[in-house]
Enzyme design. Sequence first.
Site, PDB file in Angstrom:
ATOM      1  CG  ASN A  92       2.352   3.034   4.666  1.00 41.29           C
ATOM      2  OD1 ASN A  92       2.717   3.801   3.783  1.00 41.29           O
ATOM      3  ND2 ASN A  92       3.061   1.998   5.060  1.00 41.29           N
ATOM      4  CG  HIS A  93      -3.604   6.260   2.620  1.00 42.52           C
ATOM      5  ND1 HIS A  93      -4.454   7.242   3.074  1.00 42.52           N
ATOM      6  CD2 HIS A  93      -2.824   6.845   1.681  1.00 42.52           C
ATOM      7  CE1 HIS A  93      -4.207   8.372   2.428  1.00 42.52           C
ATOM      8  NE2 HIS A  93      -3.213   8.166   1.582  1.00 42.52           N
ATOM      9  N   GLY A  94      -4.586   3.369   5.814  1.00 44.02           N
ATOM     10  CA  GLY A  94      -5.188   2.120   6.237  1.00 44.02           C
ATOM     11  C   GLY A  94      -5.725   1.355   5.042  1.00 44.02           C
ATOM     12  CB  ILE A 147      -7.373   2.882   0.320  1.00 46.61           C
ATOM     13  CG1 ILE A 147      -7.664   1.385   0.367  1.00 46.61           C
ATOM     14  CG2 ILE A 147      -5.949   3.169   0.771  1.00 46.61           C
ATOM     15  CD1 ILE A 147      -6.789   0.562  -0.560  1.00 46.61           C
ATOM     16  CD1 TRP A 165      -3.182   8.417   6.388  1.00 48.69           C
ATOM     17  CD2 TRP A 165      -1.526   9.742   7.092  1.00 48.69           C
ATOM     18  NE1 TRP A 165      -2.940   9.329   5.388  1.00 48.69           N
ATOM     19  CE2 TRP A 165      -1.924  10.155   5.798  1.00 48.69           C
ATOM     20  CE3 TRP A 165      -0.506  10.422   7.728  1.00 48.69           C
ATOM     21  CZ2 TRP A 165      -1.321  11.217   5.143  1.00 48.69           C
ATOM     22  CZ3 TRP A 165       0.098  11.489   7.078  1.00 48.69           C
ATOM     23  CH2 TRP A 165      -0.304  11.879   5.801  1.00 48.69           C
TER      24      TRP A 165
END
Length: 221
Positions: free
Chosen positions: A146-148, A156, A161
Amino acid sequence: MIRSFARTFHQRHRFDDLELDRWRAETSEATETDRFDLRHRERLFFWWAFAKGVVRFPMTVARSATNIWAFIADLERLHGAPRRAMRTGRGCVLDRATWLVNGSRIELGDYVKVSAFSALIAGFDARISIGNYTILGPGVFVVAANHGVAANGVPIRYQPWSERAVVIGDDVWIGANAVILPGTTIGSGAVIGAGTVVSGEVPAGAIVHQRRGSLVVRPRQ
């Protein structure tokens, strides 16, 4: 300028009214003069359409070639190159409309079926492992990263990640449009209902689906 001339020419000769004028001529509502004018406009429209076709043909061919090249490039980037980097067992089927990311971190067992419009998104380190005879229905997303989302002023899209491996056992059936989130482990023989969002651990042989916004887990009979 050319478009303005074409629009003016088209409007001056009332090409949009040709169908209506043909109907009037067929129903005897038009005079002989109107019919003569209609035949003249029909001939003019034929040559007008022919001339436009001659002018547009080279541009259409060039545009089509560009579109085909872009499609092939996207197919190679999103499917071909990651597919060659994957470790797959015997008899695996991956529909070409699938999206693969970091193929070197994706491992499929024997006779795995990944249906159209599905996505396997592995991390740079976190793996996606899918066991033998498992089926992914259309539109299934399996995501190991997932993206931070830190509020640090960095968009974003450009944040690092957050990665956690995904492990899916043997003989699992994942229904259409299900989403398997990072860190999920699905035991062998489990069934994931269509549209279900799964996170965490799913016991072997369980059926998981959503009902009225709640997650229902029950054993296979």
